[in-house]
Motif scaffolding. Structure first.
Motif, PDB file in Angstrom:
ATOM      1  N   TYR A  43      67.490  43.536  70.072  1.00  0.00           N
ATOM      2  CA  TYR A  43      68.321  43.237  68.898  1.00  0.00           C
ATOM      3  C   TYR A  43      68.742  41.770  68.898  1.00  0.00           C
ATOM      4  O   TYR A  43      68.553  41.050  67.903  1.00  0.00           O
ATOM      5  CB  TYR A  43      69.544  44.154  68.909  1.00  0.00           C
ATOM      6  N   GLY A  48      69.063  48.332  65.866  1.00  0.00           N
ATOM      7  CA  GLY A  48      68.471  47.939  64.605  1.00  0.00           C
ATOM      8  C   GLY A  48      69.004  46.605  64.107  1.00  0.00           C
ATOM      9  O   GLY A  48      70.173  46.262  64.296  1.00  0.00           O
ATOM     10  N   VAL A  49      68.112  45.846  63.470  1.00  0.00           N
ATOM     11  CA  VAL A  49      68.461  44.565  62.849  1.00  0.00           C
ATOM     12  C   VAL A  49      68.230  44.687  61.346  1.00  0.00           C
ATOM     13  O   VAL A  49      67.147  45.089  60.922  1.00  0.00           O
ATOM     14  CB  VAL A  49      67.579  43.424  63.417  1.00  0.00           C
ATOM     15  N   PRO A  50      69.231  44.355  60.515  1.00  0.00           N
ATOM     16  CA  PRO A  50      70.553  43.814  60.861  1.00  0.00           C
ATOM     17  C   PRO A  50      71.561  44.918  61.184  1.00  0.00           C
ATOM     18  O   PRO A  50      71.321  46.092  60.929  1.00  0.00           O
ATOM     19  CB  PRO A  50      70.958  43.097  59.571  1.00  0.00           C
ATOM     20  N   GLY A  51      72.693  44.516  61.757  1.00  0.00           N
ATOM     21  CA  GLY A  51      73.840  45.399  61.890  1.00  0.00           C
ATOM     22  C   GLY A  51      74.030  46.108  63.197  1.00  0.00           C
ATOM     23  O   GLY A  51      75.047  46.740  63.414  1.00  0.00           O
ATOM     24  N   ARG A  52      73.055  46.066  64.100  1.00  0.00           N
ATOM     25  CA  ARG A  52      73.111  46.801  65.369  1.00  0.00           C
ATOM     26  C   ARG A  52      73.319  48.299  65.164  1.00  0.00           C
ATOM     27  O   ARG A  52      74.050  48.952  65.899  1.00  0.00           O
ATOM     28  CB  ARG A  52      74.185  46.235  66.288  1.00  0.00           C
ATOM     29  N   HIS A  53      72.644  48.837  64.145  1.00  0.00           N
ATOM     30  CA  HIS A  53      72.764  50.271  63.889  1.00  0.00           C
ATOM     31  C   HIS A  53      71.475  50.987  64.283  1.00  0.00           C
ATOM     32  O   HIS A  53      70.701  50.489  65.092  1.00  0.00           O
ATOM     33  CB  HIS A  53      73.139  50.503  62.430  1.00  0.00           C
ATOM     34  N   ILE A 104      67.785  52.685  64.690  1.00  0.00           N
ATOM     35  CA  ILE A 104      66.490  52.011  64.665  1.00  0.00           C
ATOM     36  C   ILE A 104      65.530  52.743  63.717  1.00  0.00           C
ATOM     37  O   ILE A 104      64.337  52.891  63.999  1.00  0.00           O
ATOM     38  CB  ILE A 104      65.890  51.880  66.076  1.00  0.00           C
ATOM     39  N   THR A 147      66.041  51.804  57.958  1.00  0.00           N
ATOM     40  CA  THR A 147      67.031  50.919  57.347  1.00  0.00           C
ATOM     41  C   THR A 147      66.994  49.517  57.940  1.00  0.00           C
ATOM     42  O   THR A 147      67.704  48.634  57.469  1.00  0.00           O
ATOM     43  CB  THR A 147      68.447  51.493  57.522  1.00  0.00           C
ATOM     44  N   GLN A 148      66.165  49.287  58.963  1.00  0.00           N
ATOM     45  CA  GLN A 148      66.175  47.995  59.652  1.00  0.00           C
ATOM     46  C   GLN A 148      64.764  47.430  59.729  1.00  0.00           C
ATOM     47  O   GLN A 148      63.793  48.078  59.352  1.00  0.00           O
ATOM     48  CB  GLN A 148      66.831  48.129  61.016  1.00  0.00           C
ATOM     49  N   GLU A 149      64.644  46.204  60.243  1.00  0.00           N
ATOM     50  CA  GLU A 149      63.397  45.454  60.097  1.00  0.00           C
ATOM     51  C   GLU A 149      62.437  45.542  61.279  1.00  0.00           C
ATOM     52  O   GLU A 149      61.273  45.138  61.164  1.00  0.00           O
ATOM     53  CB  GLU A 149      63.715  43.976  59.840  1.00  0.00           C
ATOM     54  N   PHE A 164      72.721  51.064  70.138  1.00  0.00           N
ATOM     55  CA  PHE A 164      73.038  50.861  68.722  1.00  0.00           C
ATOM     56  C   PHE A 164      74.371  51.516  68.373  1.00  0.00           C
ATOM     57  O   PHE A 164      74.791  52.485  68.998  1.00  0.00           O
ATOM     58  CB  PHE A 164      71.911  51.418  67.829  1.00  0.00           C
TER      59      PHE A 164
END
Length: 287
Positions: free
Chosen positions: A205, A232-237, A239, A242-244, A267
């Motif tokens: 992350y 997860g990126v962005p937001g540290r949520h 994986i 919703t993330q890149e 996360f």
């Protein structure tokens, strides 16, 4: 709605990882939760610290997850009770911002690590975290040498006990002014110390935010990385979609290096079903 369901089904099918229910924040059922364990899975306890530790350890056993990150000596007996390994120990550091790059902290850090390293080995664990600290106006080259000067005083003890000291990499958005904020700085520190008992904790992350090119970095410099964290990126949520980052590809890259250490989920959960989110993350990384 039919189109939306089709997209979700296609995504799950192509990834071969999770069910549609997992993608809709419900998580896989216990029946669906089967791991290959090619990856040695772990999880950072602080992300689930609203769940009592003993309850969380029982849940990990139910899931077949046998390791947990960032637990200090006082809770190791509880881990022993539940037969859960501490894949990354803590308790010797002062803080994230007060670290080895500033000589004024060396006396306290050397005392702390000298006390904790034998305890880590006695407990049957291997990895012990450390931090560079913030710059506070210290030049990166000067701070690097300060880290070498300080860490060199504990490395013989770490080598004697088979303990691996691991410095974590952070990004400048979440941790402004932190010195060990890029792979090459950390790798140069590893090279100067010249010990197999000093590695980098490669937080995927953080390094996606700071420098990107995650897979190439892992392929090129994996010998310097002793442990991995996910988010997860962005937001540290979660994986998920919703993330890149595409974690299956990253896990394949790690696996292909011959890595035998642990990959820990780190996360911040947004799903109502927190354990469902954790199951989903394990499945996505279980290549």
């Amino acid at each position: 709605m039919k189109r939306r369901n089709f997209i979700a089904t296609a995504a799950a099918g192509s990834a071969g990882l999770v069910s549609v229910s997992a993608l809709s924040n419900e998580g896989p059922t216990q029946k669906d939760f089967k791991l290959k364990h090619n990856i040695n899975h772990s999880v950072c306890q602080w992300c689930f610290n609203d769940i009592p530790l003993e309850e969380f350890l029982s849940t990990l056993n139910e899931l077949g997850i046998k390791a947990i990150d960032l637990i200090g000596p006082k809770d190791w007996p509880l881990l022993k009770k539940h037969n859960i390994h501490c894949s990354m120990c803590n308790g010797a550091e002062i803080s994230l911002t007060e670290g080895w790059n500033d000589p004024k902290y060396h006396e306290q850090l050397i005392q702390n690590y000298t006390e904790i390293i034998p305890l880590v080995a006695e407990a049957g664990y291997t990895n012990l975290i450390c931090f560079s600290g913030n710059r506070r106006g210290i030049n990166d080259y000067v701070g690097l040498q300060h880290c070498v000067d300080g860490l060199s005083q504990i490395m013989p003890l770490a080598e004697e006990h088979g303990v691996v000291i691991q410095m974590e990499l952070f990004n400048q958005i979440d941790h402004p002014d932190y010195m060990c904020d890029n792979s090459l700085w950390g790798i140069e520190l590893c090279r100067r110390l010249g010990s197999d008992n000093f590695k980098l904790l490669f937080d995927i992350y953080h390094m996606q935010i700071q420098e990107g090119d995650i897979i190439r970095t892992i392929q090129k410099y994996h010998n310097y990385f002793g442990h991995y964290h996910t988010a997860g990126v962005p937001g540290r949520h979660e994986i998920d979609e919703t993330q890149e980052l595409y974690y299956p590809a990253i896990m394949h890259a790690i696996l292909n290096t011959g890595f035998k250490g642990h990959v820990a989920q780190e996360f911040i959960v947004t799903w109502e079903d927190k354990i469902g989110a954790l199951k989903d993350a394990f499945l996505r990384c279980d290549v």
